[in-house]
Write an enzyme that holds these catalytic residues in place. Structure first.
Site, PDB file in Angstrom:
ATOM      1  CD  GLU A 125      -2.530   1.330   2.661  1.00  0.00           C
ATOM      2  OE1 GLU A 125      -2.833   2.467   3.100  1.00  0.00           O
ATOM      3  OE2 GLU A 125      -2.820   0.268   3.251  1.00  0.00           O
ATOM      4  NE  ARG A 159      -0.171   8.295   5.294  1.00  0.00           N
ATOM      5  CZ  ARG A 159       0.042   7.563   6.376  1.00  0.00           C
ATOM      6  NH1 ARG A 159       1.147   7.757   7.088  1.00  0.00           N
ATOM      7  NH2 ARG A 159      -0.826   6.647   6.756  1.00  0.00           N
ATOM      8  CB  THR A 198      -3.671   8.287   2.495  1.00  0.00           C
ATOM      9  OG1 THR A 198      -2.775   7.498   3.264  1.00  0.00           O
ATOM     10  CG2 THR A 198      -4.085   9.472   3.358  1.00  0.00           C
ATOM     11  CE  LYS A 255      -6.254   2.334   7.064  1.00  0.00           C
ATOM     12  NZ  LYS A 255      -5.384   3.209   6.251  1.00  0.00           N
TER      13      LYS A 255
END
Length: 211
Positions: free
Chosen positions: A43, A47, A71, A131
């Site tokens: 993953e 960011r 994210t 998640k």
């Protein structure tokens, strides 16, 4: 040729590395180190400005990896991530707008939840894989264990504050398919480009649960 996906992203590996890439040149060797250690699902979090290019590089150069984007919080990020080669999407939370975009993307996705109401709302919308974030701060294994009784149809990838000491406790729960974490990517090893150390730590992580 890209590595085939199993029926569920949650079944790729017991641990999904949560990766923050600052330098695109690190993307391919880092991914190869993780795959060599047995962690195929990677993953890459959105960011940093380098993330989309890192996803593209891994998708093109590391066929044994299953690279995803983390994210993810906007429809534009969904589209850009899939265009870059992301094969799954992970969000820290969800809205109906974001959920619609992830559904339309054509790739598996894990929307983030931290409350029972959010889990029920996703189940109403036909989503059973999620998640759980931030795992430790949101109640940890005790919380997830409590959800297994009334909501056994929901499966989770807990992420947030999990390390090698606590990961086995999560993986022992019937409603946990895998955990996310970054402990196999210590900052000093990545800064030194010590990929052998990353591989060794990935191998230890891969052995924490059934593959």
């Amino acid at each position: 040729m890209a590595s085939p996906l199993p029926a569920s992203v949650l079944d790729l590996a017991p641990v999904v590395p949560v990766v923050v890439i600052e330098d695109v040149s690190d993307a391919v060797p880092l991914a190869r180190a993780l795959v060599a250690g047995g962690l195929r699902a990677i993953e890459v979090t959105l960011r940093t400005p380098a993330a989309p290019a890192a996803i593209r590089e891994i998708a093109a150069a590391v066929p044994d990896a299953v690279v995803g984007a983390g994210t993810v919080i906007t429809p534009d990020q969904v589209n850009a991530s899939v265009a870059a080669g992301a094969r799954f999407l992970v969000s820290p939370g969800w809205t109906d707008v974001l959920l619609a975009a992830m559904r339309a993307s054509g790739v598996p996705f894990l929307p983030g939840v931290s409350t029972t109401s959010e889990v029920v709302a996703l189940l109403e919308r036909g989503v059973r894989e999620m998640k759980f974030f931030p795992a430790e701060a949101a109640g940890g294994t005790a919380y997830l264990k409590s959800l297994a009784g009334p909501l056994p149809q929901a499966r989770f990838c807990p992420t947030g504050g999990i390390g090698p000491a606590t990961a086995p406790d999560y993986l022992a729960l019937p409603n946990v398919g895998c955990v996310g974490g970054s402990w196999m990517l210590p900052a000093d090893a990545v800064a030194a480009r010590d990929w052998d150390r990353v591989t060794a730590l990935a191998r230890e992580a891969a052995g924490l649960g059934p593959v």
